[in-house]
Write a protein that holds these residues in place. Structure first.
Motif, PDB file in Angstrom:
ATOM      1  N   GLU A  28     -12.052   4.889  -0.160  1.00  0.00           N
ATOM      2  CA  GLU A  28     -11.357   5.833  -1.042  1.00  0.00           C
ATOM      3  C   GLU A  28      -9.954   5.744  -0.685  1.00  0.00           C
ATOM      4  O   GLU A  28      -9.051   5.389  -1.897  1.00  0.00           O
ATOM      5  CB  GLU A  28     -11.811   7.148  -0.701  1.00  0.00           C
ATOM      6  CG  GLU A  28     -11.336   8.334  -1.788  1.00  0.00           C
ATOM      7  CD  GLU A  28     -11.975   9.521  -1.584  1.00  0.00           C
ATOM      8  OE1 GLU A  28     -11.780  10.382  -2.424  1.00  0.00           O
ATOM      9  OE2 GLU A  28     -12.500   9.696  -0.514  1.00  0.00           O
ATOM     10  N   TRP A  29      -9.359   5.879   0.333  1.00  0.00           N
ATOM     11  CA  TRP A  29      -7.769   5.810   0.605  1.00  0.00           C
ATOM     12  C   TRP A  29      -7.228   4.544   0.185  1.00  0.00           C
ATOM     13  O   TRP A  29      -6.398   4.101  -0.163  1.00  0.00           O
ATOM     14  CB  TRP A  29      -7.663   6.240   1.913  1.00  0.00           C
ATOM     15  CG  TRP A  29      -7.881   5.337   3.119  1.00  0.00           C
ATOM     16  CD1 TRP A  29      -7.403   4.451   3.668  1.00  0.00           C
ATOM     17  CD2 TRP A  29      -9.218   5.532   3.837  1.00  0.00           C
ATOM     18  NE1 TRP A  29      -7.992   3.891   4.703  1.00  0.00           N
ATOM     19  CE2 TRP A  29      -9.346   4.682   4.723  1.00  0.00           C
ATOM     20  CE3 TRP A  29      -9.991   6.405   3.524  1.00  0.00           C
ATOM     21  CZ2 TRP A  29     -10.233   4.482   5.793  1.00  0.00           C
ATOM     22  CZ3 TRP A  29     -11.337   6.297   4.657  1.00  0.00           C
ATOM     23  CH2 TRP A  29     -11.427   5.158   5.690  1.00  0.00           C
ATOM     24  N   GLN A  30      -8.115   3.167   0.658  1.00  0.00           N
ATOM     25  CA  GLN A  30      -7.574   2.164   0.297  1.00  0.00           C
ATOM     26  C   GLN A  30      -7.644   1.808  -1.248  1.00  0.00           C
ATOM     27  O   GLN A  30      -6.564   1.114  -1.849  1.00  0.00           O
ATOM     28  CB  GLN A  30      -8.726   0.974   0.890  1.00  0.00           C
ATOM     29  CG  GLN A  30      -8.523   1.064   2.465  1.00  0.00           C
ATOM     30  CD  GLN A  30      -9.476   0.165   3.071  1.00  0.00           C
ATOM     31  OE1 GLN A  30     -10.470  -0.479   2.330  1.00  0.00           O
ATOM     32  NE2 GLN A  30      -9.301  -0.115   4.263  1.00  0.00           N
ATOM     33  N   ILE A  31      -8.226   2.415  -1.968  1.00  0.00           N
ATOM     34  CA  ILE A  31      -8.318   2.249  -3.351  1.00  0.00           C
ATOM     35  C   ILE A  31      -7.221   3.157  -4.067  1.00  0.00           C
ATOM     36  O   ILE A  31      -6.384   2.513  -4.814  1.00  0.00           O
ATOM     37  CB  ILE A  31      -9.744   2.782  -4.082  1.00  0.00           C
ATOM     38  CG1 ILE A  31     -10.932   2.033  -3.770  1.00  0.00           C
ATOM     39  CG2 ILE A  31      -9.376   2.961  -5.719  1.00  0.00           C
ATOM     40  CD1 ILE A  31     -12.268   2.565  -4.237  1.00  0.00           C
ATOM     41  N   TYR A  32      -6.804   4.059  -3.509  1.00  0.00           N
ATOM     42  CA  TYR A  32      -6.068   5.049  -3.772  1.00  0.00           C
ATOM     43  C   TYR A  32      -4.546   4.412  -3.501  1.00  0.00           C
ATOM     44  O   TYR A  32      -3.651   4.191  -4.418  1.00  0.00           O
ATOM     45  CB  TYR A  32      -5.732   6.347  -3.247  1.00  0.00           C
ATOM     46  CG  TYR A  32      -7.013   7.281  -3.468  1.00  0.00           C
ATOM     47  CD1 TYR A  32      -7.435   7.080  -4.715  1.00  0.00           C
ATOM     48  CD2 TYR A  32      -7.648   8.132  -2.828  1.00  0.00           C
ATOM     49  CE1 TYR A  32      -8.914   7.855  -5.013  1.00  0.00           C
ATOM     50  CE2 TYR A  32      -8.465   8.979  -3.041  1.00  0.00           C
ATOM     51  CZ  TYR A  32      -9.147   8.771  -4.204  1.00  0.00           C
ATOM     52  OH  TYR A  32     -10.243   9.806  -4.641  1.00  0.00           O
ATOM     53  N   GLY A  33      -4.509   3.769  -2.348  1.00  0.00           N
ATOM     54  CA  GLY A  33      -3.149   3.032  -1.853  1.00  0.00           C
ATOM     55  C   GLY A  33      -2.918   1.823  -2.716  1.00  0.00           C
ATOM     56  O   GLY A  33      -1.972   1.261  -2.813  1.00  0.00           O
TER      57      GLY A  33
END
Length: 175
Positions: A28-33
């Motif tokens: 999730e955080w990799q997608i947002y980043g």
């Protein structure tokens, strides 16, 4: 334009490095980043297109920005919902010295040293953190609308420029 670029790069890198402390589903955080860095790439292309007065690249970014705005609006909604959903986990991390909430997640991530949650987040409290995220996501969307406006306006100026007469070959009014 440089502010948008720096804000997107800083937000994308922050989410890639420390996003695992705020969002608890693995990619999730990799997608947002990654989306944040994609916005920075669109801003770089816009910057070069505006500085070179390139009609082709202005048309490319004028076509690109609406998609970026929609993707980022959906990302902002999902991020706000996921922050609300994970507020108990964030509170747990703050109460346990900034340790990552799910230790099995820490073992599966590819980062060598994930560190701990910055103490500034815990001292502010979840309500302040949530408000700051909402405001920053809204400001990010406003910057994106502004970038779209800049490219749209410059595109219109370039379209009308081809019909205008310059100071050469007959003057401004072709009189």
């Amino acid at each position: 334009m440089r502010r948008k670029l720096t804000a997107s790069i800083a937000g994308g890198v922050f989410l890639l490095v420390k996003g695992q402390f705020l969002f608890f589903v693995f990619p999730e955080w990799q997608i947002y980043g990654g989306i944040g860095l994609g916005v920075a790439a669109a801003a770089v292309i816009s910057m070069f297109a505006l500085s070179n007065r390139s009609y082709i690249w202005i048309r490319v970014v004028k076509f690109l920005w609406p998609f970026v705005i929609v993707i980022c609006a959906v990302r902002a909604i999902i991020m706000i919902v996921q922050l609300q959903r994970g507020k108990d986990n964030i509170t747990w991390e703050c109460n346990n010295g900034g340790q990552l909430w799910n230790s099995t997640l820490a073992a599966t991530t590819t980062t060598a040293d994930s560190g701990s949650l910055p103490s500034g987040f815990c001292s502010l409290g979840f309500a302040s953190l949530n408000t700051a995220f909402i405001i920053s996501l809204l400001v990010d969307l406003v910057f994106q609308f502004y970038m779209f406006f800049l490219t749209w306006r410059f595109s219109k100026r370039l379209e009308h420029y081809s019909t205008m007469k310059g100071p050469f070959h007959g003057g401004y009014y072709n009189a």
